[in-house]
Design a protein around this motif. Structure first.
Motif, PDB file in Angstrom:
ATOM      1  N   GLU A  83      12.101   0.311 -11.097  1.00 11.22           N
ATOM      2  CA  GLU A  83      10.863  -0.127 -10.461  1.00 11.22           C
ATOM      3  C   GLU A  83      10.684   0.525  -9.087  1.00 11.22           C
ATOM      4  O   GLU A  83       9.586   0.945  -8.729  1.00 11.22           O
ATOM      5  CB  GLU A  83      10.853  -1.653 -10.321  1.00 11.22           C
ATOM      6  N   VAL A  84      11.763   0.647  -8.319  1.00 10.51           N
ATOM      7  CA  VAL A  84      11.660   1.334  -7.025  1.00 10.51           C
ATOM      8  C   VAL A  84      11.292   2.795  -7.236  1.00 10.51           C
ATOM      9  O   VAL A  84      10.464   3.354  -6.505  1.00 10.51           O
ATOM     10  CB  VAL A  84      12.977   1.209  -6.227  1.00 10.51           C
ATOM     11  N   SER A  91       0.832  -1.187   0.000  1.00 15.71           N
ATOM     12  CA  SER A  91       0.000   0.000   0.000  1.00 15.71           C
ATOM     13  C   SER A  91       0.865   1.233   0.000  1.00 15.71           C
ATOM     14  O   SER A  91       1.878   1.294   0.669  1.00 15.71           O
ATOM     15  CB  SER A  91      -0.891   0.010   1.252  1.00 15.71           C
ATOM     16  N   ASP A  92       0.465   2.208  -0.762  1.00 20.75           N
ATOM     17  CA  ASP A  92       1.203   3.463  -0.819  1.00 20.75           C
ATOM     18  C   ASP A  92       0.476   4.582  -0.079  1.00 20.75           C
ATOM     19  O   ASP A  92       0.821   5.746  -0.213  1.00 20.75           O
ATOM     20  CB  ASP A  92       1.417   3.901  -2.272  1.00 20.75           C
ATOM     21  N   GLY A  96      10.963   8.910   7.340  1.00 17.60           N
ATOM     22  CA  GLY A  96      11.354   7.556   7.739  1.00 17.60           C
ATOM     23  C   GLY A  96      10.544   6.490   7.047  1.00 17.60           C
ATOM     24  O   GLY A  96      11.063   5.437   6.658  1.00 17.60           O
ATOM     25  N   ALA A  97       9.235   6.723   6.863  1.00 15.76           N
ATOM     26  CA  ALA A  97       8.384   5.742   6.205  1.00 15.76           C
ATOM     27  C   ALA A  97       8.765   5.584   4.734  1.00 15.76           C
ATOM     28  O   ALA A  97       8.675   4.488   4.175  1.00 15.76           O
ATOM     29  CB  ALA A  97       6.917   6.146   6.334  1.00 15.76           C
ATOM     30  N   VAL A  98       9.208   6.664   4.093  1.00 18.90           N
ATOM     31  CA  VAL A  98       9.630   6.581   2.699  1.00 18.90           C
ATOM     32  C   VAL A  98      10.902   5.742   2.595  1.00 18.90           C
ATOM     33  O   VAL A  98      11.051   4.909   1.692  1.00 18.90           O
ATOM     34  CB  VAL A  98       9.860   7.981   2.108  1.00 18.90           C
ATOM     35  N   PRO A 102       7.463   7.349  -5.967  1.00 21.51           N
ATOM     36  CA  PRO A 102       7.724   8.536  -6.799  1.00 21.51           C
ATOM     37  C   PRO A 102       8.136   9.756  -5.996  1.00 21.51           C
ATOM     38  O   PRO A 102       8.877  10.610  -6.496  1.00 21.51           O
ATOM     39  CB  PRO A 102       6.391   8.760  -7.523  1.00 21.51           C
ATOM     40  N   GLU A 103       7.644   9.871  -4.744  1.00 17.03           N
ATOM     41  CA  GLU A 103       7.975  11.055  -3.966  1.00 17.03           C
ATOM     42  C   GLU A 103       9.445  11.125  -3.579  1.00 17.03           C
ATOM     43  O   GLU A 103       9.953  12.175  -3.177  1.00 17.03           O
ATOM     44  CB  GLU A 103       7.107  11.127  -2.697  1.00 17.03           C
TER      45      GLU A 103
END
Length: 305
Positions: free
Chosen positions: A215-216, A67-68, A156-158, A221-222
């Motif tokens: 792919e990553v 999930s993004d 941190g989550a990114v 994208p952010e």
């Protein structure tokens, strides 16, 4: 790289010996396994090795990869229960960094202690003792898979999502397909500016590495991830990211090229069986502004290929 290219300098000074970064000449006979950059790393925050999957195989393998949504990622960053994560990722304290903005990068690098890694380190020591440091001395041996990834302090989550996607994509590939081939020591004239030269080890890198980065970048994208060509390991260059009056002259480039060939053109270096590779995900923890002082990296995660 996101750092601006240094402007041409009015006065060029050739490489000079006696840098504090250099080991004394007497140490150049030390074992090839003695690594110059051994102290350039903090202890790893997480090791992504061949660790077996946990008993929670029925749980989602990676919530970050499924999930993004921002809500999910905030929950990931704050949760103390990490059983949903692939086992090797549970040791990464990605939510604990409160030092400020992050500057991360992904490297493809010969394994430390391998003949290739040790030979490049020996070249760094010998060339530095003879002619002084270049920008290549500020890093350990590597080929950049990405440019620097600039992220805010609360990202941190990114970082966790990048690590998780890397883990899934690398694990899905055959390890035998994840190995660059060493081609040759090469020299480039007028790089990165007219009047200075570059020495590098050219690589034949399989396209699968670029596909992993692409792919990553698509999935996160952010992060604005910039793939690199992964075609070389730098041995000597000046005035790309650190402004100085030092240049690598044509004469010195010829001598550096000969030195590199004398140290790296051995059967061990060109034997793939003796030279495994790793993919490493780092945060830049100290950016040196001057030649003679290495950058420092905090290892977030490492995959042995």
């Amino acid at each position: 790289m996101t750092i601006s290219t240094a402007p041409p300098l009015p006065t060029a000074v050739r490489l000079q010996p006696h840098s504090p970064l250099c080991d004394p000449p007497s140490t150049l006979r030390a074992s090839r396994l003695q690594l110059r950059t051994a102290n350039a790393f903090t202890l790893p925050l997480g090791q992504l090795l061949s660790e077996p999957q946990s008993s929670h195989d029925d749980a989602p393998k990676c919530a970050s990869c499924k999930s993004d949504s921002d809500d999910t990622m905030q929950l990931v960053a704050q949760s103390a229960d990490r059983t949903w994560m692939p086992a090797p990722l549970r040791t990464i304290p990605f939510w604990r960094n409160v030092r400020g903005p992050h500057k991360c990068i992904v490297y493809l690098e010969p394994r430390r202690g391998s003949p290739l890694y040790a030979g490049i380190e020996e070249f760094f020591r010998a060339s530095c003792a003879l002619w002084g440091p270049t920008e290549a001395h500020m890093y350990h041996p590597h080929s950049s898979m990405t440019g620097f990834i600039d992220l805010p302090a609360d990202a941190g989550a990114v970082i966790a999502r990048i690590a998780c996607h890397l883990h899934v994509l690398i694990s899905a590939r055959s390890r035998s397909a994840l190995a660059p081939d060493v081609r040759a020591v090469t020299a480039a004239a007028d790089y990165p500016h007219p009047g200075t030269h570059k020495i590098e080890v050219s690589l034949d890198t399989p396209p699968v590495f670029r596909s992993i980065v692409d792919e990553v970048a698509r999935l996160v994208p952010e992060a604005r991830i910039r793939p690199k060509r992964m075609g070389h390991i730098s041995l000597a260059y000046c005035n790309k990211h650190v402004a100085s009056s030092t240049v690598v002259s044509a004469e010195q480039a010829e001598k550096l090229d000969a030195l590199a060939r004398s140290l790296l053109y051995t059967p061990d270096v060109f034997d793939p069986a003796q030279n495994p590779w790793d993919i490493a995900f780092y945060e830049l923890s100290f950016k040196s502004p001057v030649l003679g002082t290495s950058h420092r990296f905090t290892q977030i995660a490492r995959w042995q290929l």
